[in-house]
Design an enzyme around this catalytic site. Structure first.
Site, mmCIF file in Angstrom:
data_model
loop_
_atom_site.group_PDB
_atom_site.id
_atom_site.type_symbol
_atom_site.label_atom_id
_atom_site.label_comp_id
_atom_site.label_asym_id
_atom_site.label_seq_id
_atom_site.Cartn_x
_atom_site.Cartn_y
_atom_site.Cartn_z
ATOM 1 N N CYS A 2 0.780 -1.332 0.048
ATOM 2 C CA CYS A 2 -0.013 0.064 0.128
ATOM 3 C C CYS A 2 0.895 1.202 0.167
ATOM 4 O O CYS A 2 1.973 1.338 0.291
ATOM 5 C CB CYS A 2 -0.757 0.197 1.325
ATOM 6 S SG CYS A 2 -1.723 -1.408 1.505
ATOM 7 N N ASN A 98 -1.043 0.885 6.073
ATOM 8 C CA ASN A 98 -0.291 0.037 5.380
ATOM 9 C C ASN A 98 0.245 -1.104 6.335
ATOM 10 O O ASN A 98 0.858 -0.818 7.376
ATOM 11 C CB ASN A 98 0.893 0.689 4.371
ATOM 12 C CG ASN A 98 1.846 -0.189 3.939
ATOM 13 O OD1 ASN A 98 1.350 -1.351 3.492
ATOM 14 N ND2 ASN A 98 2.988 0.116 3.512
ATOM 15 N N LYS A 603 5.804 -3.690 -5.217
ATOM 16 C CA LYS A 603 7.483 -3.732 -5.563
ATOM 17 C C LYS A 603 7.951 -3.908 -3.971
ATOM 18 O O LYS A 603 9.308 -4.214 -4.299
ATOM 19 C CB LYS A 603 7.400 -2.168 -6.073
ATOM 20 C CG LYS A 603 8.922 -1.774 -6.143
ATOM 21 C CD LYS A 603 9.572 -2.409 -7.435
ATOM 22 C CE LYS A 603 10.878 -2.273 -7.753
ATOM 23 N NZ LYS A 603 11.477 -2.999 -8.477
#
Ligand code: AGP
Length: 608
Positions: A2, A98, A603
């Site tokens: 996130c 997150n 990522k």
């Protein structure tokens, strides 16, 4: 993972939040949202899918508030849809998160029993309700937030704002990174400096356990007990780089083509091209001549770079290497002799499993070295020495230039270690450095094979399964080739040590499964030819990546043979990475997948 952004500004912040979120797209996501404080109270717009959908929502119904938070969500609890998209509300609180709240089920049951109604399937929503309940019990906003954070178990980076507080934002970090940006009469919060780049390059990174009170002109940071702590305000270098695709179709293709340049930058950091010597940093906290073992821990492509380096450290420095994927290493409880060297390889410097392995080794009193591309990352900050890669921001989720820069750093360290331990003579060092210095030239020559490689991709795009084979340092490359193909084209692929073929995988061989053989002509080439003959004898199709000598020596029919330049043995992993990257890239393009942000991938995996 996130992405989080927040702004206490002086103009309508919603469009600014969306622009900042666009700079976090590389982290991977499947829904997005923003919330602002309007004259009528807290309001939000959320949308499933890409940020264009959120921007469309804001066009239909603009928000004008000058304080707001935004979020790109990579689904962990609850499907990717608008209802589960952040920000999440509870009465007079708006919040983005997150990470993973591991005790969310217990907290959710407690809050439901207290009459709170949940509108989403997320773990995040429990935090919003905890803060709201604390406010209702009479706590001030900052204390209400702090007490809520203390109830949380697991990994979280959080930004939250309040209905009646136009000049207050609270942030908290326990695992996933969080940075505060300092503006002129404005303040920012974000998952990393890249998100904050349009606003400021003056950033303060929170440490694990920190929480903070942000106002338009002030930042206060506290630890979990509520005691004030000082964190450095620093100039973020990585953030100033504008990231765009240039004249390439995807970030991944651009980054494949940047490799000659960034490998050269990275090598120049470690090699004296004039003296042909490998240079170690002056502030080394350990001496390679006193190290008798190295442990390496990493994930994914970074792990495969480490696996290549095992051959190098053992061959050129006579240093035994233990290497394991971090998610296994962190729970193995490996006994370690005090004073050993533990290396951690990570592009993002935030990978949770790798960070946990680092902390295990630090507790085992190892020297901690990290090879990272984000030089102000958590892994970097918790290392006793950082060996930076100079790849620049890597936006494509599939790692390419970071991989070859990790290899560049590791090969330089292996040569330096060999020299320091007397395993290499000065002349041997000079020769190896001369060979490695040629890497950019060979990479550029390999890039010129792109059109031939694209033809091979047309064959791979038609199949469901591909097998990659390699020996020695081409074995990790076979694993990397398979990882690249599967993560961006979604075609199943497996990498195997060529010598293992007859121990099982040969049962898979038939005309429907191409076998990519990575085999420069070297001292064990003939062994790999035997493996290719075993494949051919069973009707298997071979795609051979070799050089002129290899093609001649193979003496057998293949579906395709990619003729690489003849490169010094030490360089083959760096140079042969190019065809395996391009093969995966062009296959994915033909498959029509989202090459830069493949489905389900992130990522930076900042949760377990
Ligand atoms: C690589 O193509 C993948 N995206 C993934 O395996 C990645 O290498 C892995 O998640 C490790 O990330 P890091 O280098 O940021 O620690």
């Amino acid at each position: 993972m996130c992405g989080i952004v927040g702004i206490i500004g002086n103009e309508a912040v919603a469009p600014l939040l969306v622009d900042a979120l666009k700079r976090l797209e590389y982290r991977g996501y499947d829904s997005a949202g923003v919330a602002t404080l309007e004259s009528t109270g807290l309001d939000r717009r959320r949308a499933e899918g890409k940020l264009v959908n959120l921007a469309a929502r804001l066009d239909e119904a603009p928000l004008s508030g000058t304080i707001g938070i935004g979020h790109t969500r990579w689904a962990t609890h609850g499907v990717p849809n608008e209802t589960n998209a952040h920000p999440h509300f509870s009465e007079n609180v708006a919040l983005v998160h997150n990470g993973i709240i591991e005790n969310f089920r217990e907290l959710k049951d407690e809050l439901i029993a207290d009459g709170y109604v949940f509108s989403s399937e997320t773990d995040t929503e429990v935090v919003a309700h905890l803060v709201a309940r604390n406010l209702k019990q009479g706590m001030k906003p900052a204390e209400a937030a702090r007490q809520a954070f203390k109830r949380l178990e697991g990994a979280f980076a959080i930004a939250l704002m309040f209905k009646d507080e136009p000049n207050l934002m609270i942030g908290a970090r326990n695992g996933p990174p969080l940075a505060v940006g300092h503006g002129e009469n404005s303040m920012y919060i974000g998952s990393d400096a890249i998100a904050l780049a349009p606003f400021t390059n003056q950033v303060t990174y929170l440490e694990d356990g920190d929480w903070c009170i942000i106002k338009r002109n002030s930042l206060q940071i506290f630890d979990t007990d509520g005691s004030p702590v000082e964190r450095v305000k620093q100039l973020s270098v990585g953030s100033s780089l504008m990231v765009d695709k240039g004249n390439h179709r995807h970030f991944m293709q651009k980054e494949i083509y940047e490799q000659a340049e960034v490998v050269s930058h990275t090598l120049s950091h470690y090699l004296d091209f004039g003296k042909c010597e490998a240079r170690l940093p002056v502030d080394m906290p350990f001496d390679f001549s006193k190290i008798d073992r190295i442990s390496i821990s990493a994930c994914g492509t970074a792990y495969l770079a480490g696996l290549v380096s095992k051959y190098w450290f053992e061959r050129y420095a006579r240093l035994p290497v233990d290497i394991d994927i971090a998610s296994e290493f962190r729970y193995r409880e490996m006994p370690m002799t005090e004073g050993g060297l533990s290396l951690f390889i990570s592009q993002s410097g935030e990978t949770a499993d790798t960070l946990a392995s680092l902390r295990y080794c630090r507790d085992q009193k190892q020297h901690i070295g990290s090879i990272v591309n984000v030089h102000e990352s958590t892994i970097a900050r918790e290392s006793s020495i950082v060996f930076p890669t100079l790849a620049g921001p890597e936006i494509g989720v599939a790692s390419t230039k970071a991989f070859t820069c990790q290899l560049s750093t590791l090969v330089s360290l292996a040569i330096a270690a060999g020299r320091a331990r007397g395993a290499l003579s000065a002349e041997e060092e000079h020769q190896l450095v001369r060979d490695v210095t040629e890497a950019p030239r060979y990479i550029n020559r390999a890039l010129k094979l792109e059109s031939e490689i694209e033809k091979v991709a047309h064959d791979l795009a038609k199949v469901k399964h591909v097998l990659y084979l390699g020996r020695d340092t081409s074995y990790p490359l076979a694993l990397e080739g398979a990882l690249k193909l599967k993560e961006i084209s979604y075609i199943h692929a497996e990498g195997y040590a060529a010598g293992e073929l007859k121990h099982g995988p040969i049962a898979l061989i038939d005309e429907d499964m191409p076998v990519v053989v990575i085999a420069p002509y070297d001292r064990i080439f003939d062994k790999t030819v035997s493996n290719m003959q075993e494949v051919a004898a069973r009707g298997g199709r071979i795609i051979l990546i070799t050089d002129e000598k290899g093609a001649a020596a193979a003496g057998m029919k293949t579906d395709h043979t990619i003729i690489m330049p003849e490169v010094p043995e030490i360089l083959t992993p760096l140079v042969y990475a190019i065809p395996v990257q391009l093969l995966a890239y062009h296959t994915a393009v033909l498959m029509g997948t989202d090459v830069d942000q493949p489905r389900n991938l992130a990522k930076s995996v900042t949760v377990e």
